[in-house]
Write an enzyme that holds these catalytic residues in place. Structure first.
Site, short mmCIF file in Angstrom:
data_model
loop_
_atom_site.label_atom_id
_atom_site.label_comp_id
_atom_site.label_asym_id
_atom_site.label_seq_id
_atom_site.Cartn_x
_atom_site.Cartn_y
_atom_site.Cartn_z
CE LYS A 10 0.80 2.05 4.01
NZ LYS A 10 1.48 2.68 4.57
CB ALA A 97 9.68 -0.06 2.83
CG LEU A 99 6.36 0.27 0.36
CD1 LEU A 99 7.07 -0.39 -0.51
CD2 LEU A 99 5.37 1.27 -0.32
N GLY A 101 3.90 -4.12 4.02
CA GLY A 101 4.43 -5.54 3.55
C GLY A 101 3.77 -6.20 4.61
CB SER A 103 -0.19 -4.59 7.63
OG SER A 103 0.50 -3.92 8.75
CG ASP A 136 -1.21 0.42 8.39
OD1 ASP A 136 -1.87 1.35 8.66
OD2 ASP A 136 0.12 0.71 8.16
O1 C5P Z 1 -0.53 -0.95 15.28
P1 C5P Z 1 0.66 -1.02 15.15
O2 C5P Z 1 1.38 -1.90 15.80
O3 C5P Z 1 0.90 -1.53 13.61
O4 C5P Z 1 1.42 0.25 15.05
C1 C5P Z 1 2.85 0.64 15.16
C2 C5P Z 1 3.06 1.73 15.89
O5 C5P Z 1 2.68 2.89 14.94
C3 C5P Z 1 2.36 1.80 17.08
O6 C5P Z 1 3.17 1.15 18.33
C4 C5P Z 1 2.27 3.34 17.33
O7 C5P Z 1 3.16 3.81 18.04
C5 C5P Z 1 1.94 3.88 16.06
N1 C5P Z 1 0.77 4.15 15.58
C6 C5P Z 1 -0.12 5.13 16.19
N2 C5P Z 1 -1.20 5.62 15.85
C7 C5P Z 1 -1.71 4.84 15.06
C8 C5P Z 1 -1.24 3.80 14.45
C9 C5P Z 1 0.18 3.36 14.85
O8 C5P Z 1 0.69 5.86 17.16
N3 C5P Z 1 -3.08 5.15 14.81
#
Ligand code: C5P
Length: 286
Positions: A10, A97, A99, A101, A103, A136
């Site tokens: 994406k 990256a 992108l 990948g 997720s 994501d």
């Molecule tokens: O949800 P995920 O583990 O993929 O997100 C990675 C990091 O990105 C989280 O630990 C958070 O710090 C940050 N994040 C955020 N707000 C979001 C999505 C992600 O702060 N809406």
């Protein structure tokens, strides 16, 4: 039985962060789009009652640190699946990256296991399960172009995008998402108007779409990897209509009006960068 699912990369045509929520996550508004650069996920029954991962990239974790493993584990637990599963990840999307990948692999695994184990879950149900694994993942369950808000769990499809030719450049450094969000200071930066971006795409006013593309995370990552700004400038000087960092970076993409223009950008930038891809935005069939 063997099921193969594509996991497309994406890009973010726009990202804005509105405020930090009590749970620590940012409330986001994004326009996400899929491109035709995909990993492939293959799932099939395994004789032993466990999750066995295999991949073509030796440095990827094959245990619970891998989002694919987490997806299988969560479904197994929730639906008391006692058979084992073997999952092969054929990686083509650059890792860490911007992108999505990992997720997208996770979402493709959920879709594939839904079929393998005949769970009959809807995409909405799979997206809810995916939200427990990563922000994501809900978007990646649906793919294509979408307006995404909340933490990432509210996904509304956008149908009017064109299959624009796009050039992706992945600079050699990786950028952990967490560190970019941690350094984000909402008051110091300019915020893109994601609603104007969404409206422009809905109206197929692509001049306005190019104008309203923006990424609130860009300045944070550019401070650490200044090369991103140089790649953007080069893409624009070679004729790209818009150039932006995707997600938390460091991948930069340039959207072009047609194939000839995209090839000019691709060829012009290839000499200076080793990871360059010529792709198209995916569009819905209906
Ligand atoms: O949800 P995920 O583990 O993929 O997100 C990675 C990091 O990105 C989280 O630990 C958070 O710090 C940050 N994040 C955020 N707000 C979001 C999505 C992600 O702060 N809406």
């Amino acid at each position: 039985m063997e099921i193969i699912e594509k996991a497309p990369a994406k890009i973010n045509l726009g990202i804005d962060a509105l405020y930090q929520r009590e749970d620590g996550y940012y409330e986001l508004e994004m326009v996400m789009a899929s491109v035709d650069l995909s990993d492939h996920i293959t799932v099939f029954d395994f004789s032993e009652p466990k999750i066995k991962l295999k991949t073509n990239l030796s440095f990827l974790p094959l245990d619970s640190k891998n989002l694919v493993y987490k997806a299988a584990k969560l479904l197994m637990k929730r639906f008391t699946i006692s058979t084992g599963v073997s999952i092969e990840i054929d990686k083509r999307i650059p890792v860490a990256a911007g992108l999505a990948g990992g997720s997208s692999d996770c979402a493709a695994t959920l879709r594939a296991l839904n079929k393998l184990w005949k769970l009959n879950l809807t995409l909405e149900e799979l997206a809810e399960i995916g939200a427990e694994i990563g922000s994501d993942v809900p978007y990646c369950i649906y793919g294509n172009t979408a307006f995404v808000s909340g933490r990432g769990e509210i996904v509304e499809k956008i149908t009017n995008i064109k299959p624009f030719w796009t050039v992706l450049v992945k600079p050699p450094k990786n950028m952990p998402t967490l560190s970019v969000f941690q350094a984000l200071k909402l008051d110091d930066i300019s915020h893109p108007d994601i609603h104007a971006l969404r409206k422009a795409i809905n109206e197929q006013n692509f001049k306005q779409m190019f104008k309203n593309m923006g990424n609130v995370l860009e300045s944070v990552t550019i401070e650490r990897i200044p090369e991103i700004q140089k790649i953007k400038n080069t893409m624009l000087s070679l004729g790209a209509k818009a150039a932006l960092m995707s997600g938390s970076g460091p991948t930069v993409f340039g959207i072009c009006e047609n194939q000839v223009q995209a090839k000019r950008v691709f060829n012009g930038i290839k000499g200076f960068n080793s990871e360059v891809y010529l792709v198209r935005l995916l569009t819905r069939k209906e």
